[in-house]
Design an enzyme around this catalytic site. Sequence first.
Site, PDB file in Angstrom:
ATOM      1  N   LYS A   1       7.163  21.539  35.186  1.00  0.00           N
ATOM      2  CA  LYS A   1       8.119  22.198  34.304  1.00  0.00           C
ATOM      3  C   LYS A   1       7.540  22.357  32.907  1.00  0.00           C
ATOM      4  O   LYS A   1       6.477  21.811  32.586  1.00  0.00           O
ATOM      5  CB  LYS A   1       9.413  21.381  34.250  1.00  0.00           C
ATOM      6  CG  LYS A   1       9.215  19.950  33.770  1.00  0.00           C
ATOM      7  CD  LYS A   1      10.492  19.131  33.889  1.00  0.00           C
ATOM      8  CE  LYS A   1      10.253  17.706  33.394  1.00  0.00           C
ATOM      9  NZ  LYS A   1      11.482  16.904  33.424  1.00  0.00           N
TER      10      LYS A   1
ATOM     11  N   TYR B   1       0.565  23.505   0.499  1.00  0.00           N
ATOM     12  CA  TYR B   1       1.933  23.522  -0.013  1.00  0.00           C
ATOM     13  C   TYR B   1       2.290  22.220  -0.718  1.00  0.00           C
ATOM     14  O   TYR B   1       1.923  21.127  -0.274  1.00  0.00           O
ATOM     15  CB  TYR B   1       2.918  23.760   1.135  1.00  0.00           C
ATOM     16  CG  TYR B   1       2.954  25.181   1.625  1.00  0.00           C
ATOM     17  CD1 TYR B   1       3.332  26.222   0.774  1.00  0.00           C
ATOM     18  CD2 TYR B   1       2.615  25.490   2.932  1.00  0.00           C
ATOM     19  CE1 TYR B   1       3.371  27.538   1.233  1.00  0.00           C
ATOM     20  CE2 TYR B   1       2.658  26.791   3.401  1.00  0.00           C
ATOM     21  CZ  TYR B   1       3.033  27.811   2.550  1.00  0.00           C
ATOM     22  OH  TYR B   1       3.069  29.102   3.005  1.00  0.00           O
TER      23      TYR B   1
END
Length: 349
Positions: free
Chosen positions: A41, A251
């Site tokens: 999955k 940043y």
Amino acid sequence: MPSFNCPVPNLRLHIDGDALARNWQRLNMLSGTASAGAAIKANAYGLGINSVAPILKEQGVRNYFVTHWCEAASLLRYVAANDISVLHGPQTSEEAQYAKSQGLRPVINSLSQAAIWLRAGGGVCDLMVDTGINRLGLDMSEIHDPILQKLDINLVLSHLACADEDHPLNAVQLDRARTAFRAINSVGKSLSSSAGIALGEPYHFDITRPGLALYGGIPRAEFEGVIEQVATPQAMVIMTRQVAQGATIGYNATFTAPRPMRVAIVSLGYADGFLRAWAGKAKFRYGGIDLPVLGKISMDMTVVDCSAAPDVAEGDWVSLPYNLAAASAATGLSQYELLTVLGERFNSR
């Protein structure tokens, strides 16, 4: 005009197919008389169904577990429909009809899903029983419901909540699973995913469902030295530059250069699953040399210190060491998250 196909050409996820194959072989052996299937999955836990499924099929895997119907559709290119179990089951009649038309096995999780499946004409299915995790699955009070006698059940499953630790709930769930498995007529029985395999023979039954350990995760100490790393993210250096002493990087100016530095900008960021939890902890590798991450990680790029590797140039490739247990300890992210957050922009190779 020339065209470009995604995933992007300056990101790749190296998949060690031999390690993947050996991991499955070892998990299959540790499963004793049970056969190991494969939880595939979430796009094979982020590694890519297209990369993983052919290797597992070559190993002889016969039971594959996905979550959604769209995941089953992707897997059908590689394996037989009747080897695929869809864990969330049929929520609608349309999903039930799709399962029947393709020959897929829905995992029935409730009496209402059983009714949806039977109204669609029924057929071979799996059945989940909740024994203590309180997620999907029949309640223990429902295991004798007459509607279950109408189902053609291939595999009856349950799922352990605490298999990655020595918790008293493991034994409680094992006892409840035995009760449920005796009450429900099925071809096979399954309780354990990766960690449950290490709990020993009483937890194995007929089919085990390894996921994390297949892909290099270490859910319990018993797997240390047994399970191999499978995935290694790699990214291209897209620019190098000189940074003056006292200049800030990234940043919020969280890193200030303590000296003149040569840095490289690497084409990997949090949009690709390299989350900001790695900041200040990760080191890329180039030719055996560590390249520490500097400042905050951006959406699409990361700045690294390449002062110790003066020959690093634009177009070179660097690797991110991705030992899952070590990475989890460093970042606070679970090993499952470290795999499944890997972005779709990677080329697998």
